[in-house]
Design a protein around this motif. Structure first.
Motif, PDB file in Angstrom:
ATOM      1  N   THR A   3       0.815  -1.215   0.000  1.00 49.96           N
ATOM      2  CA  THR A   3       0.000   0.000   0.000  1.00 49.96           C
ATOM      3  C   THR A   3       0.852   1.269   0.000  1.00 49.96           C
ATOM      4  N   TRP A   4       2.167   1.116   0.048  1.00 51.02           N
ATOM      5  CA  TRP A   4       3.051   2.294   0.079  1.00 51.02           C
ATOM      6  C   TRP A   4       2.779   3.259  -1.072  1.00 51.02           C
ATOM      7  N   PRO A   5       2.667   2.808  -2.339  1.00 45.07           N
ATOM      8  CA  PRO A   5       2.477   3.756  -3.438  1.00 45.07           C
ATOM      9  C   PRO A   5       1.192   4.572  -3.334  1.00 45.07           C
ATOM     10  N   SER A   6       0.155   4.029  -2.698  1.00 45.57           N
ATOM     11  CA  SER A   6      -1.141   4.711  -2.656  1.00 45.57           C
ATOM     12  C   SER A   6      -1.317   5.610  -1.434  1.00 45.57           C
ATOM     13  N   VAL A   7      -0.393   5.532  -0.498  1.00 48.53           N
ATOM     14  CA  VAL A   7      -0.517   6.335   0.717  1.00 48.53           C
ATOM     15  C   VAL A   7      -0.081   7.771   0.439  1.00 48.53           C
ATOM     16  N   GLU A   8      -0.816   8.716   0.972  1.00 50.67           N
ATOM     17  CA  GLU A   8      -0.465  10.125   0.795  1.00 50.67           C
ATOM     18  C   GLU A   8       0.934  10.391   1.349  1.00 50.67           C
ATOM     19  N   PRO A   9       1.702  11.252   0.686  1.00 49.03           N
ATOM     20  CA  PRO A   9       3.072  11.534   1.151  1.00 49.03           C
ATOM     21  C   PRO A   9       3.149  11.953   2.618  1.00 49.03           C
ATOM     22  N   LEU A  10       2.157  12.707   3.106  1.00 48.99           N
ATOM     23  CA  LEU A  10       2.184  13.140   4.506  1.00 48.99           C
ATOM     24  C   LEU A  10       1.941  11.989   5.468  1.00 48.99           C
ATOM     25  N   MET A  11       1.450  10.864   4.943  1.00 49.39           N
ATOM     26  CA  MET A  11       1.201   9.698   5.772  1.00 49.39           C
ATOM     27  C   MET A  11       2.303   8.659   5.630  1.00 49.39           C
ATOM     28  N   ARG A  12       3.451   9.074   5.094  1.00 46.48           N
ATOM     29  CA  ARG A  12       4.626   8.217   5.028  1.00 46.48           C
ATOM     30  C   ARG A  12       5.643   8.690   6.050  1.00 46.48           C
ATOM     31  N   GLY A  13       6.559   7.787   6.412  1.00 40.38           N
ATOM     32  CA  GLY A  13       7.520   8.090   7.462  1.00 40.38           C
ATOM     33  C   GLY A  13       8.448   9.237   7.123  1.00 40.38           C
ATOM     34  N   PRO A  14       9.004   9.868   8.153  1.00 42.04           N
ATOM     35  CA  PRO A  14       9.891  11.012   7.945  1.00 42.04           C
ATOM     36  C   PRO A  14      11.190  10.612   7.267  1.00 42.04           C
ATOM     37  N   GLU A  15      11.716  11.531   6.485  1.00 41.90           N
ATOM     38  CA  GLU A  15      13.013  11.310   5.840  1.00 41.90           C
ATOM     39  C   GLU A  15      14.129  11.743   6.781  1.00 41.90           C
ATOM     40  N   PRO A  16      15.323  11.147   6.628  1.00 42.96           N
ATOM     41  CA  PRO A  16      15.677  10.150   5.627  1.00 42.96           C
ATOM     42  C   PRO A  16      15.048   8.791   5.934  1.00 42.96           C
ATOM     43  N   LEU A  17      14.564   8.133   4.875  1.00 35.35           N
ATOM     44  CA  LEU A  17      13.974   6.811   5.045  1.00 35.35           C
ATOM     45  C   LEU A  17      15.059   5.815   5.439  1.00 35.35           C
ATOM     46  N   PRO A  18      14.775   4.912   6.372  1.00 37.24           N
ATOM     47  CA  PRO A  18      15.781   3.917   6.759  1.00 37.24           C
ATOM     48  C   PRO A  18      16.087   2.955   5.619  1.00 37.24           C
ATOM     49  N   ALA A  19      17.304   2.435   5.617  1.00 37.67           N
ATOM     50  CA  ALA A  19      17.752   1.565   4.526  1.00 37.67           C
ATOM     51  C   ALA A  19      16.926   0.291   4.426  1.00 37.67           C
ATOM     52  N   TRP A  20      16.340  -0.166   5.530  1.00 42.98           N
ATOM     53  CA  TRP A  20      15.600  -1.436   5.511  1.00 42.98           C
ATOM     54  C   TRP A  20      14.198  -1.311   4.920  1.00 42.98           C
ATOM     55  N   LEU A  21      13.729  -0.086   4.697  1.00 44.66           N
ATOM     56  CA  LEU A  21      12.364   0.112   4.245  1.00 44.66           C
ATOM     57  C   LEU A  21      12.206  -0.289   2.780  1.00 44.66           C
ATOM     58  N   VAL A  22      11.151  -1.048   2.470  1.00 45.44           N
ATOM     59  CA  VAL A  22      10.846  -1.471   1.102  1.00 45.44           C
ATOM     60  C   VAL A  22       9.752  -0.561   0.553  1.00 45.44           C
ATOM     61  N   GLU A  61      -2.090   8.545  16.883  1.00 40.33           N
ATOM     62  CA  GLU A  61      -0.881   7.777  17.169  1.00 40.33           C
ATOM     63  C   GLU A  61       0.173   8.011  16.093  1.00 40.33           C
ATOM     64  N   TRP A  62      -0.260   8.099  14.855  1.00 41.68           N
ATOM     65  CA  TRP A  62       0.677   8.364  13.759  1.00 41.68           C
ATOM     66  C   TRP A  62       1.409   9.693  14.006  1.00 41.68           C
ATOM     67  N   GLY A  63       0.640  10.725  14.331  1.00 41.20           N
ATOM     68  CA  GLY A  63       1.252  12.027  14.590  1.00 41.20           C
ATOM     69  C   GLY A  63       2.204  11.987  15.776  1.00 41.20           C
ATOM     70  N   ALA A  64       1.814  11.252  16.824  1.00 44.93           N
ATOM     71  CA  ALA A  64       2.679  11.145  18.000  1.00 44.93           C
ATOM     72  C   ALA A  64       3.959  10.388  17.681  1.00 44.93           C
ATOM     73  N   LEU A  65       3.840   9.314  16.906  1.00 41.73           N
ATOM     74  CA  LEU A  65       5.026   8.542  16.513  1.00 41.73           C
ATOM     75  C   LEU A  65       5.995   9.411  15.718  1.00 41.73           C
ATOM     76  N   ARG A  66       5.463  10.125  14.745  1.00 41.56           N
ATOM     77  CA  ARG A  66       6.318  11.003  13.927  1.00 41.56           C
ATOM     78  C   ARG A  66       6.992  12.066  14.790  1.00 41.56           C
ATOM     79  N   TYR A 108      10.178   3.261  14.270  1.00 39.36           N
ATOM     80  CA  TYR A 108      10.088   4.155  13.121  1.00 39.36           C
ATOM     81  C   TYR A 108       8.698   4.044  12.511  1.00 39.36           C
ATOM     82  N   PRO A 109       7.995   5.175  12.312  1.00 34.33           N
ATOM     83  CA  PRO A 109       6.664   5.144  11.705  1.00 34.33           C
ATOM     84  C   PRO A 109       6.770   5.036  10.187  1.00 34.33           C
TER      85      PRO A 109
END
Length: 284
Positions: free
Chosen positions: A35-54, A145-150, A161-162
């Protein structure tokens, strides 16, 4: 000077080939396309993205089972694998807030004082506790929770990491230790040195949160994982604003007292009221 043959000339190639890797025609039960491609950019984890993320569009999410059940949400283990690069795979925790008919947001009102939703229609539904209001509540708690995690991640706090938030589902880093899920602090009986180390980390978390004008709101040994010498704080939907919530001070006090009680039970004398006064002095 020579030129390549025109496509219509006799010397031009009449056909061509290319290599491709076919993707799965059908997914197995318990699988979905990432579902990563369809998620809004603001709902993706903060950059820099970790190397393990697919993040590949052709990745597949596979359910691995339930990690933890709760009154408001269940946590599952989910593997995301890039089909074009099978060695690229990661296991994450998927926290899913329950559907209205299977959910019980206990103590919700005291945590949500000072919060509001964007649409007045949704706020009215929440106030009436209608079926739509309960649906809105699930999404709002996930977004909270998403906002708190970020926010906590960006503050440098030890939280998972969110990865992304999609409706009522939050994907986050799976905290593991020795090949399995990291255990909760509550069940540990460490030696003196490690106990002191963990306490200093918990103390730093409380200080950093208060310094940002926040309190966890439900901090206890059950909401802290230990991965070797490192602690990781989890379960953040009820994070409260010290200025916006009239009960925030009591939540912060309870967080301090709960943690102090556990450390004292393990042989490290900690006064919860003194810890609360110390942390409160660093607020803002």
């Amino acid at each position: 000077m020579s030129h390549p043959p025109h496509p219509s000339s006799p010397d031009a190639a009449t056909d061509f080939t290319f290599d491709f890797v076919p993707l799965a025609d059908e997914l197995e039960p318990g699988q979905r396309w990432s579902t990563w491609p369809s998620v809004e950019p603001l709902m993706r984890g903060p950059e820099p993205l970790p190397a393990w993320l697919v993040t590949a569009s052709g990745a597949v999410d596979t359910e691995l089972g339930v990690l933890k059940g709760g009154k408001e949400a269940d946590v599952f283990l989910l593997e995301r694998r890039d089909l074009l690069h099978p060695d690229d795979a990661v296991v994450m925790a998927a926290k899913r807030y329950r559907a209205p008919e299977h959910r019980a947001f206990h103590r919700a009102a005291s945590y949500t004082e000072g919060r509001s939703v964007k649409r007045s229609r949704d706020q009215r539904a929440l106030d009436r506790k209608s079926s739509w209001g309960r649906t809105v509540a699930a999404a709002e708690w996930a977004v909270s929770e998403w906002g708190a995690l970020r926010r906590c991640w960006e503050l440098g706090l030890p939280v998972p990491y969110p990865v992304q938030c999609d409706g009522t589902e939050i994907l986050m880093e799976w905290i593991s230790h020795d090949g399995g899920t990291a255990p909760r602090l509550a069940g540990q009986r460490p030696g003196r040195g490690l106990l002191e180390n963990w306490y200093e980390q918990v103390r730093d978390v409380l200080h950093t949160l208060a310094g940002a004008g926040l309190a966890h709101g439900d901090l206890s040994p059950y909401n802290v994982l230990v991965a070797g010498e490192r602690i990781v704080v989890i379960d953040l939907p009820q994070v409260v604003d010290l200025a916006g919530n009239p009960q925030a001070g009591e939540f912060l006090r309870r967080d301090c007292v709960n943690m102090a009680r556990w450390f004292t039970s393990r042989g490290l004398e900690v006064d919860g009221e003194e810890l609360f006064a110390e942390v409160l002095a660093h607020a803002w």
